[in-house]
Design a protein around this motif. Structure first.
Motif, PDB file in Angstrom:
ATOM      1  N   UNK A 315     116.442 115.836  96.592  1.00  0.00           N
ATOM      2  CA  UNK A 315     117.742 115.194  96.776  1.00  0.00           C
ATOM      3  C   UNK A 315     117.655 113.687  96.548  1.00  0.00           C
ATOM      4  N   UNK A 316     116.470 113.099  96.783  1.00  0.00           N
ATOM      5  CA  UNK A 316     116.277 111.664  96.548  1.00  0.00           C
ATOM      6  C   UNK A 316     116.153 111.345  95.063  1.00  0.00           C
ATOM      7  N   UNK A 317     115.964 112.353  94.238  1.00  0.00           N
ATOM      8  CA  UNK A 317     115.825 112.150  92.779  1.00  0.00           C
ATOM      9  C   UNK A 317     116.833 113.005  92.016  1.00  0.00           C
ATOM     10  N   UNK A 318     118.014 113.186  92.621  1.00  0.00           N
ATOM     11  CA  UNK A 318     119.030 114.036  91.982  1.00  0.00           C
ATOM     12  C   UNK A 318     119.404 113.513  90.609  1.00  0.00           C
ATOM     13  N   UNK A 319     119.301 112.181  90.409  1.00  0.00           N
ATOM     14  CA  UNK A 319     119.657 111.619  89.106  1.00  0.00           C
ATOM     15  C   UNK A 319     118.714 112.082  88.013  1.00  0.00           C
ATOM     16  N   UNK A 320     117.488 112.456  88.382  1.00  0.00           N
ATOM     17  CA  UNK A 320     116.515 112.881  87.379  1.00  0.00           C
ATOM     18  C   UNK A 320     116.671 114.346  86.994  1.00  0.00           C
ATOM     19  N   UNK A 321     117.230 115.138  87.897  1.00  0.00           N
ATOM     20  CA  UNK A 321     117.247 116.581  87.658  1.00  0.00           C
ATOM     21  C   UNK A 321     117.986 116.936  86.378  1.00  0.00           C
ATOM     22  N   UNK A 322     119.109 116.253  86.124  1.00  0.00           N
ATOM     23  CA  UNK A 322     119.830 116.539  84.888  1.00  0.00           C
ATOM     24  C   UNK A 322     119.017 116.147  83.659  1.00  0.00           C
ATOM     25  N   UNK A 323     118.219 115.089  83.789  1.00  0.00           N
ATOM     26  CA  UNK A 323     117.395 114.669  82.662  1.00  0.00           C
ATOM     27  C   UNK A 323     116.237 115.619  82.419  1.00  0.00           C
ATOM     28  N   UNK A 324     115.953 116.470  83.388  1.00  0.00           N
ATOM     29  CA  UNK A 324     114.885 117.448  83.222  1.00  0.00           C
ATOM     30  C   UNK A 324     115.363 118.718  82.525  1.00  0.00           C
ATOM     31  N   UNK A 325     116.666 118.836  82.289  1.00  0.00           N
ATOM     32  CA  UNK A 325     117.205 120.087  81.741  1.00  0.00           C
ATOM     33  C   UNK A 325     116.569 120.460  80.414  1.00  0.00           C
ATOM     34  N   UNK A 326     116.331 119.471  79.573  1.00  0.00           N
ATOM     35  CA  UNK A 326     115.816 119.784  78.230  1.00  0.00           C
ATOM     36  C   UNK A 326     114.336 120.114  78.241  1.00  0.00           C
ATOM     37  N   UNK A 327     113.653 119.778  79.329  1.00  0.00           N
ATOM     38  CA  UNK A 327     112.203 120.005  79.345  1.00  0.00           C
ATOM     39  C   UNK A 327     111.864 121.493  79.288  1.00  0.00           C
ATOM     40  N   UNK A 328     112.453 122.358  80.143  1.00  0.00           N
ATOM     41  CA  UNK A 328     112.146 123.784  80.002  1.00  0.00           C
ATOM     42  C   UNK A 328     112.684 124.370  78.697  1.00  0.00           C
ATOM     43  N   UNK A 329     113.840 123.882  78.242  1.00  0.00           N
ATOM     44  CA  UNK A 329     114.442 124.430  77.024  1.00  0.00           C
ATOM     45  C   UNK A 329     113.669 124.039  75.775  1.00  0.00           C
ATOM     46  N   UNK A 330     113.390 122.746  75.645  1.00  0.00           N
ATOM     47  CA  UNK A 330     112.808 122.234  74.409  1.00  0.00           C
ATOM     48  C   UNK A 330     111.331 121.873  74.538  1.00  0.00           C
ATOM     49  N   UNK A 331     110.844 121.745  75.758  1.00  0.00           N
ATOM     50  CA  UNK A 331     109.451 121.345  75.940  1.00  0.00           C
ATOM     51  C   UNK A 331     109.159 119.985  75.350  1.00  0.00           C
ATOM     52  N   UNK A 332     110.110 119.064  75.492  1.00  0.00           N
ATOM     53  CA  UNK A 332     109.966 117.773  74.816  1.00  0.00           C
ATOM     54  C   UNK A 332     110.626 116.697  75.654  1.00  0.00           C
ATOM     55  N   UNK A 333     110.040 115.494  75.640  1.00  0.00           N
ATOM     56  CA  UNK A 333     110.599 114.353  76.354  1.00  0.00           C
ATOM     57  C   UNK A 333     110.338 113.103  75.528  1.00  0.00           C
ATOM     58  N   UNK A 334     111.215 112.098  75.647  1.00  0.00           N
ATOM     59  CA  UNK A 334     111.106 110.881  74.830  1.00  0.00           C
ATOM     60  C   UNK A 334     110.395 109.768  75.603  1.00  0.00           C
ATOM     61  N   UNK A 335     109.457 109.090  74.919  1.00  0.00           N
ATOM     62  CA  UNK A 335     108.902 107.850  75.435  1.00  0.00           C
ATOM     63  C   UNK A 335     109.793 106.690  75.020  1.00  0.00           C
ATOM     64  N   UNK A 336     110.328 106.805  73.806  1.00  0.00           N
ATOM     65  CA  UNK A 336     111.186 105.779  73.235  1.00  0.00           C
ATOM     66  C   UNK A 336     112.051 106.467  72.182  1.00  0.00           C
ATOM     67  N   UNK A 337     112.923 105.708  71.562  1.00  0.00           N
ATOM     68  CA  UNK A 337     113.822 106.311  70.580  1.00  0.00           C
ATOM     69  C   UNK A 337     113.066 107.045  69.487  1.00  0.00           C
ATOM     70  N   UNK A 338     111.993 106.455  69.029  1.00  0.00           N
ATOM     71  CA  UNK A 338     111.279 107.066  67.914  1.00  0.00           C
ATOM     72  C   UNK A 338     110.019 107.803  68.289  1.00  0.00           C
ATOM     73  N   UNK A 339     109.711 107.843  69.550  1.00  0.00           N
ATOM     74  CA  UNK A 339     108.457 108.459  69.964  1.00  0.00           C
ATOM     75  C   UNK A 339     108.751 109.516  71.028  1.00  0.00           C
ATOM     76  N   UNK A 340     108.399 110.749  70.744  1.00  0.00           N
ATOM     77  CA  UNK A 340     108.598 111.835  71.696  1.00  0.00           C
ATOM     78  C   UNK A 340     107.277 112.480  72.069  1.00  0.00           C
TER      79      UNK A 340
END
Length: 784
Positions: A315-340
Motif C-alpha cells: 500500500x506504501x508503493x501503490x504508485x508503482x503497482x500500475x507500472x509493474x503491469x507490463x513486467x509479467x506481460x512483456x518481461x521488459x522494463x526501461x532504464x531510459x528512453x532508448x535503453x530497456x
C-alpha cells in the motif's frame, strides 16, 4: 570445537556453496545432464519449494499435505510460517501455473491479510529457503561475468587503467542474467527444445530474456573488436573463457531476490530498476549516448531478476503497482528512453487490508476504473489468524522463548502434551535493592535475574482464548459451541460417547469463511504475557516462590483487562471478545482438575485382564450363553464378578443397586446400553468374520475406556474418605489430606511438568473449586 575447527567448518560450508567459474560450453553440457539448473524464475521457485518435500497436518479440522519449505527446514524453523497451509498450497498451485505459462503468466501474486498473520515470516522464509536451496547441488543458480580487458584498445569494463587482465577485471552481470541469454534467439530455441525433450517434468524451461544492458555493452564491445579483426568464429571469440565465464551465485537479497520495503524512497524508476550515476556517465560517455555501465542497477526488479521480486507493505508503493503491469506481460522494463532491460522475475506483493481499499477507490466507475487492469492481474492469497489452538500455542511459545522447532507430533497425545506444557523464563528485574549510594565502590549493583514460570496450561489457555475470538459465532452454520469448534479444528474430530464427528459431518454455511479474518492477534497476547512475566504478584508461601508463577487464570484476567484499553480494538470488538473468555476459563479449569485427579490416583491399578473378564461375563449375561473360563471350560457368567467390577472399578453402583448379586434395573440398563450395544456394533462391523469378544478393542467401549484411561472425583472420594479439600492449602500433620497432598505434588512435579510452586498453586485452585461440592459426610456425591 576449538577455534580452528570452526574456521575449517566455515571453509567447508563456503566450498560446498560455490564452484569455480566455468566456460559457457561446459555450462551447457552440465545443463543437458541436469536441466533443472537452467530453470526460469517461477520454475526455480517451485523446484525449491517442492525439493523440501511435504508432511501431513490437520488445520481447521481438515487433513492437508503441507510443503515443508514453509517450515523453514534449512534454518531449523527460525522463520517458519505457521498455519495457513491451504493458502500456501493455492499459492504454489498458482506458481506452478505461472511457471508452465498456463494462462496465469501475467499474474502478480498478492499476499494479503491482517497484521501478525505471518506475511513477514513468509518473506523471510522465502529469502532463507531460496538462499539455502541455491547452496545445494540441485539448486545451483548461475549467471555470467565479463572481461574485455584483453580485447580493449582503451579502458574496458573495469573503468581502470590499461593493466594486464587479472581477476579484478572480471565483472558479473549486475542483474544475474541467465547464461543461456548469451546465445542468439534461434540457437537458444533449439537448445531449449533439446533440454526440455530430455525432461519428464510437464513444466518446460523457458529462457525468453535477452542479455541485460550491462552485458549487452560488453558483448557488443567484443563483437565490434573481433569483427574488425576479421575473426571468422565471432561468437566463439566473444564467449571465449578469457572474456566470458559462467559462475554460480548464492541467492540472497540483492542477488536474485529484490525486496522493496515500506520506507524505501525515490522516483518510480529508481525504486524499480535503479538510477544513472552522473560521474560515471561523464567517464563512460559513448559517442553521445548513455552507457548502461553507468547505471546503478539497485532497483527492486534489477535485484530480483532471475528469481523473485517482493514489494513489502505494498500500500506504501501503490504508485508503482500500475507500472509493474507490463513486467509479467512483456518481461521488459526501461532504464531510459532508448535503453530497456528484459526481466525474468516472479512478482509478489505483500500488504495489509489497506491495499484493497486503495484498489477499490474508483470501483463505482465500473469499466472506467483506472485500477481495473491492475486488479485483474493480482492473484490474491489471504493470510488469516490461526484457528488451531496447537499452532497458536506454538507461535506464542516461539514469540516468548525464541524456540524455532516446528512441532510435528506423532499423535494426539504428543500434540496435547506440547500444548499443555509450561515454560520457565529468566527475567531481569533491574538494579537490586541497594542504590548507587549504598555501593562501596560507587558502581551500580548488578541486575537481578529470576526464573518466572508460565505454569502448564497457561499458554494453552491464552492460545484458546485467542482462537475463540477468531471464530464467527453468529453465522458459523453449525450446532457446535465455539469451544467444540476449536477442538474440532485442532484435532480433526470430536467424540460424543462412542460417536466420532469429523469436519465432513458438520454442515457449514458460507459465513464460516470469515474465520480468522479478525480476532485477537498474537502480538497482543504475546505482549500481555511479557508484561505478566515482569509483574509483581501478591502471593506468599513459606518455602516456595509462588509469586514467580503465572497461572492460566492470571493471563486470561489480564487479557480481558487489556482489551478495554488497547487502542487496536474497537468498542464492539472489546465487548465481543471479552464475552468469549469463559469457555477458555472452563477448559483450563477442567485441564487443571484432570491433572490433579490423575496425580491423586496415580497409584491406581486397573488390571486389563479383569476388564476383559468383566466384558466377557456381561456379553454372556446379555446373550444368556455360557462363557469360556481360564481352563477352557464352559461356565455360566458370574454375577459376583460383574458386581464387584461395577462397584469397585467402575464406581457406578452401590450395594443397593443389586438384589444380592443379581443386577437391578439400573444396572441391567447400564450393561445393555453402555457395554452390550458397543459390542453388538463391533460385531456388526465385523460381520462375515468370526466374531469373538476377546477380539474387541476395549477402548472402543466408552465406559470401559473411561476406567482404563482416567479416574474421576468419585474415585478420589471412594479411595480417600478422609480427604478434606478445605484443608488442602495448609493440611494438619499426620492427616490423610496431608499425605495425599504430598504424593500429589510429587507426582505433578515428576510426571506432569510442574514445578513445586506451580503444583502447589494449581492444586490449591482446583481444591478450592471442588470444596464447594465435596460431600460433608452424609453420603452426597458432588464434584466438577
Amino acid at each position: 570445537m576449538r577455534g580452528e575447527e570452526y574456521v575449517e567448518a566455515a571453509d567447508r560450508s563456503l566450498a560446498a556453496a560455490y564452484e569455480p567459474p566455468t566456460s559457457l560450453a561446459a555450462y551447457v553440457d552440465r545443463v543437458l545432464e541436469q536441466p533443472g539448473l537452467a530453470a526460469h524464475a517461477a520454475k526455480y521457485l517451485v523446484d525449491a519449494i517442492e525439493a523440501a518435500g511435504t508432511r501431513t497436518v490437520v488445520e481447521r479440522g481438515q487433513e492437508r499435505e503441507r510443503y515443508r519449505f514453509f517450515d523453514d527446514p534449512h534454518n531449523d524453523g527460525e522463520h517458519a510460517v505457521l498455519g495457513n497451509t491451504a493458502t500456501l498450497n493455492r499459492l504454489v498451485d498458482d506458481l506452478r501455473s505461472i511457471a508452465a505459462g498456463r494462462g496465469k503468466s501475467e499474474k502478480i501474486v498478492w499476499i494479503e491479510g491482517p497484521t501478525a498473520t505471518g506475511k513477514s515470516e513468509l518473506k523471510r522464509c522465502l529469502v532463507h529457503g531460496l538462499r539455502a536451496y541455491s547452496k545445494t547441488e540441485a539448486g545451483r543458480r548461475y549467471t555470467i561475468e565479463w572481461n574485455v580487458q584483453g580485447a580493449a584498445e582503451t579502458r574496458g569494463l573495469s573503468y581502470g587503467g590499461e593493466e594486464p587482465a587479472d581477476e579484478d577485471d572480471w565483472h558479473a552481470s549486475p542483474v544475474q542474467t541467465h547464461p543461456l541469454s548469451v546465445f542468439p534467439p534461434d540457437v537458444r530455441t533449439e537448445l531449449l527444445e533439446r533440454i526440455n525433450a530430455a525432461r519428464e517434468d510437464h513444466v518446460p524451461i523457458r529462457v525468453e530474456a535477452d542479455l541485460d544492458p550491462f552485458s549487452r555493452e560488453a558483448y557488443e564491445f567484443l563483437e565490434e573488436r573481433y569483427r574488425r579483426q576479421g575473426v571468422p568464429d565471432l561468437f566463439s571469440a566473444i564467449t571465449d573463457p578469457e572474456h566470458l565465464r559462467v559462475k554460480n551465485y548464492v541467492v540472497d537479497v540483492g542477488r536474485g531476490i529484490g525486496v522493496l520495503h515500506a520506507e524505501d524512497e525515490g522516483a518510480p524508476k529508481e525504486r524499480l530498476v535503479g538510477s544513472w550515476m552522473a560521474g560515471m556517465l561523464q567517464e563512460l560517455d559513448s559517442r553521445g549516448r548513455k552507457n548502461p555501465q553507468a547505471f546503478s542497477y539497485d532497483g527492486v526488479l534489477a535485484q530480483g531478476n532471475g528469481l523473485l521480486t517482493i514489494v513489502e507493505d505494498a500500500a506504501q508503493h501503490a504508485d508503482l503497482l500500475q507500472k509493474l503491469l507490463s513486467v509479467p506481460d512483456e518481461g521488459h522494463v526501461k532504464l531510459d528512453k532508448g535503453i530497456g532491460m528484459d526481466v525474468d522475475t516472479q512478482l509478489l506483493v505483500i500488504s495489509n487490508p489497506d491495499l484493497e481499499a486503495t484498489l477499490n477507490q474508483h470501483a463505482e466507475r465500473a469499466d472506467a476504473d483506472p485500477l481495473k487492469a491492475l486488479k485483474r492481474r493480482l492473484a490474491r492469497h489471504e493470510f488469516t489468524y490461526l484457528t488451531n489452538v496447537s499452532l497458536s500455542a506454538q507461535l506464542l511459545r516461539r514469540e516468548l522463548t525464541g524456540e524455532h522447532e516446528v512441532w510435528e507430533p506423532a499423535d494426539d497425545a504428543e500434540r496435547e502434551q506440547r500444548v499443555r506444557a509450561g515454560v520457565t523464563l529468566p527475567i531481569r528485574t533491574g538494579p537490586g535493592t541497594a542504590g548507587p549510594a549504598d555501593s562501596t565502590d560507587g558502581e551500580m549493583p548488578a541486575e537481578e535475574v529470576r526464573e518466572v514460570e508460565l505454569a502448564p496450561h497457561t499458554l494453552e489457555a491464552a492460545a484458546l482464548f485467542s482462537v475463540l475470538t477468531r471464530l464467527p459465532e453468529d453465522d458459523a452454520g453449525t450446532d457446535l459451541s465455539l469451544l467444540e469448534t476449536a477442538r474440532l479444528y485442532d484435532r480433526g474430530y470430536l467424540t460424543d460417547g462412542d460417536e466420532r464427528l469429523t469436519i465432513e459431518d458438520v454442515e457449514r454455511e458460507p459465513g464460516a469463511a470469515r474465520e480468522g479474518r479478525h480476532g485477537i492477534p498474537v502480538t497482543f497476547t504475546r505482549d500481555v504475557l511479557a508484561e505478566l512475566l515482569q509483574a509483581e504478584r501478591e502471593r506468599q508461601h513459606p518455602e516456595l516462590p509462588v509469586e514467580d508463577v503465572v497461572l492460566p487464570g492470571d493471563v486470561l484476567d489480564r487479557m480481558v483487562a487489556e482489551l478495554e484499553v488497547a487502542p487496536v480494538f474497537s468498542p464492539a470488538e472489546r465487548t465481543e471478545f471479552g464475552s468469549r473468555v469463559e469457555p477458555a476459563r472452563e477448559h483450563a479449569a477442567e485441564r487443571q482438575a484432570t491433572d490433579v485427579v490423575d496425580a491423586i490416583t496415580a497409584d491406581r491399578s486397573v488390571d486389563p485382564e479383569a476388564v476383559s473378564e468383566y466384558v466377557r461375563h456381561v456379553y454372556g449375561w446379555a446373550t444368556d450363553e455360557p462363557i469360556e473360563d481360564d481352563r477352557g471350560e464352559r461356565v455360566e457368567p458370574d454375577p459376583l464378578t460383574m458386581k464387584v467390577f461395577e462397584v469397585e472399578s467402575l464406581g457406578r453402583f452401590a450395594e443397593a443397586d443389586y438384589d444380592g448379586n443379581e443386577a437391578g434395573d439400573d444396572v441391567a440398563a447400564f450393561r445393555q446400553e453402555q457395554v452390550v450395544t458397543a459390542l453388538n456394533r463391533h460385531a456388526w462391523e465385523r460381520r462375515g468374520e468370526d466374531f469373538a469378544v476377546d477380539d474387541v478393542d476395549l477402548t472402543a467401549i466408552p465406559v470401559i475406556a473411561d476406567v482404563l484411561e482416567a479416574a474421576d472425583w468419585d474415585e478420589v472420594r471412594r479411595r480417600h474418605e478422609e480427604l478434606d479439600p478445605d484443608q488442602w492449602a495448609d493440611p494438619p500433620a499426620n492427616t490423610e489430606t496431608a499425605a495425599v497432598k504430598e504424593r500429589t505434588i510429587e507426582h505433578m512435579v515428576a510426571e506432569q511438568g510442574y514445578t513445586p510452586a506451580s503444583a502447589e498453586l494449581t492444586s490449591r485452585r482446583v481444591m478450592e473449586r471442588v470444596a464447594a461440592d465435596w460431600p460433608d459426610g452424609d453420603g452426597d456425591r458432588g464434584g466438577e
